[in-house]
Write a protein that holds these residues in place. Structure first.
Motif, short mmCIF file in Angstrom:
data_model
loop_
_atom_site.label_atom_id
_atom_site.label_comp_id
_atom_site.label_asym_id
_atom_site.label_seq_id
_atom_site.Cartn_x
_atom_site.Cartn_y
_atom_site.Cartn_z
N THR A 11 0.84 -1.21 0.00
CA THR A 11 0.00 0.00 0.00
C THR A 11 0.87 1.25 0.00
O THR A 11 0.39 2.35 -0.31
N PHE A 12 2.17 1.10 0.33
CA PHE A 12 3.11 2.23 0.36
C PHE A 12 3.62 2.56 -1.03
O PHE A 12 4.27 3.60 -1.23
N LYS A 13 3.35 1.71 -2.00
CA LYS A 13 3.92 1.91 -3.34
C LYS A 13 3.40 3.17 -4.01
O LYS A 13 4.09 3.77 -4.84
N MET A 14 2.16 3.60 -3.66
CA MET A 14 1.68 4.87 -4.22
C MET A 14 2.51 6.05 -3.75
O MET A 14 2.73 7.01 -4.48
N ASN B 254 14.28 -1.79 1.03
CA ASN B 254 13.24 -2.34 1.90
C ASN B 254 12.07 -1.37 2.06
O ASN B 254 10.90 -1.76 2.00
N ALA B 255 12.40 -0.09 2.29
CA ALA B 255 11.36 0.91 2.50
C ALA B 255 10.50 1.10 1.27
O ALA B 255 9.31 1.45 1.37
N SER B 256 11.06 0.85 0.08
CA SER B 256 10.33 1.12 -1.17
C SER B 256 9.08 0.26 -1.31
O SER B 256 8.15 0.62 -2.05
N VAL C 298 -5.91 8.22 5.55
CA VAL C 298 -5.62 9.62 5.20
C VAL C 298 -4.82 9.68 3.91
O VAL C 298 -5.09 10.51 3.02
N MET C 299 -3.81 8.82 3.78
CA MET C 299 -3.02 8.76 2.54
C MET C 299 -3.92 8.54 1.32
O MET C 299 -3.81 9.23 0.30
N THR C 300 -4.84 7.60 1.46
CA THR C 300 -5.74 7.29 0.35
C THR C 300 -6.67 8.46 0.05
O THR C 300 -6.95 8.77 -1.11
N ALA C 301 -7.15 9.12 1.09
CA ALA C 301 -8.03 10.28 0.91
C ALA C 301 -7.30 11.40 0.17
O ALA C 301 -7.88 12.07 -0.70
N ARG C 302 -6.05 11.62 0.49
CA ARG C 302 -5.29 12.69 -0.16
C ARG C 302 -4.96 12.35 -1.61
O ARG C 302 -4.96 13.22 -2.48
N LYS D 222 -5.69 -0.70 -3.50
CA LYS D 222 -4.35 -1.30 -3.52
C LYS D 222 -4.21 -2.26 -2.36
O LYS D 222 -4.56 -1.94 -1.23
N SER D 223 -3.71 -3.44 -2.66
CA SER D 223 -3.50 -4.46 -1.63
C SER D 223 -2.09 -4.33 -1.06
O SER D 223 -1.20 -3.72 -1.64
N GLY D 224 -1.93 -4.91 0.11
CA GLY D 224 -0.62 -4.96 0.73
C GLY D 224 -0.50 -6.20 1.59
O GLY D 224 -1.47 -6.60 2.24
#
Length: 646
Positions: free
Chosen positions: A328-331, A445-447, A462-466, A534-536
């Motif tokens: 989900t962090f990939k965006m 790793n963080a990517s 919040v990330m998704t809302a923005r 988005k899945s994670g």
């Protein structure tokens, strides 16, 4: 022998002078006493009259009614209800042990009540009443009243007590109240005198704690006449206090109840944000607990059951649980790369199934790789290698900056307990935290949302809302306090490139709606209601080279604590977004197979304002969904019926 006349005359003169001196001294003392008596009676008379009055008249505080808490539609979430209680006054009880023993034979007392009462009685003055039992049924109050002659010092009183009609549904949000403790007082520099009242209750967690002062109100006073021993003789007059302010939350209690029911059986959480206002429509953590247990005084067995449960029912996972966000962090990385200007939306990276960095092999989830992948396809099929390569080009500092802009690594201002800020790591963070230099492997790793990166379900929502709006949407949990509307969380435009945002949204749409998308199996089929998501799947254990060589052990074959976390984020409808949703299932396994169906169901419930038509689901799932809806409706109905008197 006669004294000479001259000597006699001299003696008389000496005696006269002495008498004059003594008389003058006596007159002086009388004058001083007279002056002081006049000063005390005339000049200072009012002061001494007040002191005498205070010896006879005492002021007592009257606890105010605590403010109520409602959901967005006016459904009560925290109320005050009439509460019959039994109290004992030591100076009137005579043999305390005998009196309490008689009472215990007459009515049922809470576990450990007699020991607690004795301890509290001897810490207070003999004339101060101590509560023996609260929430006593009227039938038992009647028994006590009838047997008053045989129960010296025992009386029945009526007051107000906190009650949570929705029970466990809103426990993590609303919180609960409990008696003031020494620890509570130690944290206050100037405690309200109200807090000194025996067993006075204050907010301990959630909204109850964060808005304690507003909810508490201000005390009233009453003047009472007391005798020399301090016993109350009569009430002279009173002035009522001001009740606490009512608070209206943004939560939709019906949606909240559905989300809690849908999460049942999992250690999980779900957040729903209204994109127009930032209002939190649902903030659900499972399993949950009944806050009424704490108001009444939780038993040791109930506390042990809650505290030892490995699913952590007392934890508000939506704001306290910080998890590796996985894919989900990939965006975040995609937006950082596009905004940097170093990577274009059509630039490709080749994925053979792994990347070598510094002698370490970083694998893609698809063992055979994805081939040439651009940004759109990297999100749609969740290619890891694309992000390994792109992250090395742009660096961790750009990624961390974008993460914070999108709400990760930020402690959002919501009135819940122990809100976590998560972690959006960069070079400075690692140096400050571990006194170590940042490594390129840390960036890789963080990517993909692993390594040091941590996010709460609230932050992911919040990330998704923005991303869905391009605005700085801020979560809002409180709609109004005392009728005063709180600022909107709609937010201002963030200044992100709208073309790049459209690219990311289009890829998220295909995650859910294209046949090769990782979330296609959990799609919404209703026209105009489709979601973009988005899945994670975030690992909680290290997979060794030996395990990869023989085949990675499936989650189903691992102990629960070692299984991957399942995550999903989405906004819907895709063309005109109204809600953003985030779901995290602890140790749930795959995000697309476990978290995505939950998020889809919660999203549809929000969009339709109730159970959606079966046509909103893929045809092969409709029979299963019909059974699920019936089961959840029955659970919600039973829970609502039982929570009124939980």
């Amino acid at each position: 022998m006669r004294r000479p006349p001259r000597e006699t005359e001299e003696s008389n003169r000496l005696i006269g002078r002495r008498a004059l001196v003594v008389g003058a001294a006596q007159l002086g003392m009388i004058g001083v006493l007279g002056w002081r008596m006049r000063a005390m009676q005339v000049d200072e008379g009012e002061i001494y009259r007040n002191l005498a009055e205070e010896n006879r008249i005492n002021m007592r505080l009257i606890p105010p009614g605590r403010g109520l808490i409602f959901d967005r539609n006016g459904v009560p979430l925290a109320v005050n209800e009439q509460n019959y209680r039994i109290v004992i006054t030591r100076e009137e009880a005579g043999d305390v042990d005998d009196t309490l023993e008689r009472l215990s034979r007459l009515i049922r007392l809470p576990e450990g009540a007699i020991e607690r009462v004795k301890e509290e009685m001897y810490r207070r003055s003999a004339f101060v009443p101590v509560t023996v039992a609260e929430r006593v049924p009227w039938e038992e109050v009647a028994k006590v009243t009838v047997n008053t002659p045989a129960l010296p010092g025992i009386t029945a009183e009526v007051g107000l007590s906190r009650h949570y009609p929705r029970g466990s549904d809103t426990a993590h949000v609303v919180g609960y109240v409990g008696p003031v403790s020494d620890y509570d007082l130690s944290k206050m520099t100037d405690p309200d005198p109200l807090l000194q009242i025996p067993r006075f209750q204050i907010g301990k967690t959630g909204v109850e704690a964060k808005y304690e002062e507003a909810l508490r109100g201000s005390a009233g006073t009453k003047r009472i006449e007391v005798n020399a021993a301090g016993r109350v003789m009569r009430e002279i007059d009173r002035e009522e206090g001001k009740s606490g302010a009512d608070i209206q939350l943004t939560i939709d209690s019906a949606l909240q109840a559905y989300a809690e029911a849908r999460l049942e059986g999992e250690s999980a959480s779900a957040v729903v944000i209204d994109l127009e206002t930032g209002d939190l429509r649902a903030v659900a953590s499972a399993p949950t607990f009944d806050p009424n247990l704490f108001v009444r005084g939780i038993s040791s067995s109930d506390w042990r059951a809650l505290n030892e449960n490995k699913y952590r029912p007392l934890s508000a996972k939506t704001v306290q649980g910080a998890y590796p966000p996985g894919s989900t962090f990939k965006m975040v990385v995609a937006m950082a790369a596009l905004e940097s200007g170093l990577v274009g939306p059509e630039d490709t990276e080749y994925c053979p199934g792994y990347t070598e960095v510094g002698g370490t092999r970083f694998h893609c989830w698809r063992r055979g790789g994805h081939g040439n992948v651009n940004m759109h396809r990297s999100l749609q099929e969740s290619c890891d290698v694309y992000y390994y390569e792109v992250s090395q080009k742009i660096g961790i500092d750009r990624i961390a900056e974008m993460a914070r802009r999108l709400g990760i690594g930020v402690e959002h201002d919501v009135p819940m307990s122990a809100v976590s800020a998560g972690v959006a790591p960069d070079r400075a963070w690692k140096r400050d935290r571990y006194d170590e230099a940042w490594r390129i492997g840390d960036t890789v790793n963080a990517s993909i949302g692993q390594g040091y990166v941590l996010a709460t379900p609230l932050q992911l929502a919040v990330m998704t809302a923005r991303l869905a709006t391009g605005r700085d949407v801020r979560p809002r949990l409180v709609h109004s306090i005392g009728g005063e509307i709180q600022p909107s969380g709609a937010g201002e435009p963030m200044g992100l490139n709208e073309n790049f945002l459209r690219r990311v949204r289009a890829a998220m749409f295909d995650v859910s709606n294209a046949a090769r998308g990782t979330g296609f199996g959990a799609r919404i089929t209703a026209e105009g209601m489709q979601m973009s998501g988005k899945s994670g799947t975030s690992q909680v254990r290290r997979i060794t080279a030996e395990e990869r060589a023989r085949g990675v052990t499936s989650n189903a074959d691992l102990p629960w604590e070692r299984r991957d976390h399942a995550l999903w984020v989405n906004f819907a409808p895709a063309e005109n977004p109204r809600y953003a949703v985030a779901v995290v299932v602890e140790h749930g396994g795959g995000g697309s197979s476990v978290a995505a169906p939950i998020a889809r169901d919660v999203t549809l419930q929000a969009l339709y304002g109730g159970p959606p038509p079966l046509e909103a689901y893929p045809s092969n799932l409709r029979d299963q969904i019909a059974e699920q809806q019936k089961r959840i409706e029955n659970r919600v109905a039973r829970h609502a019926g039982g929570s009124d008197r939980a």
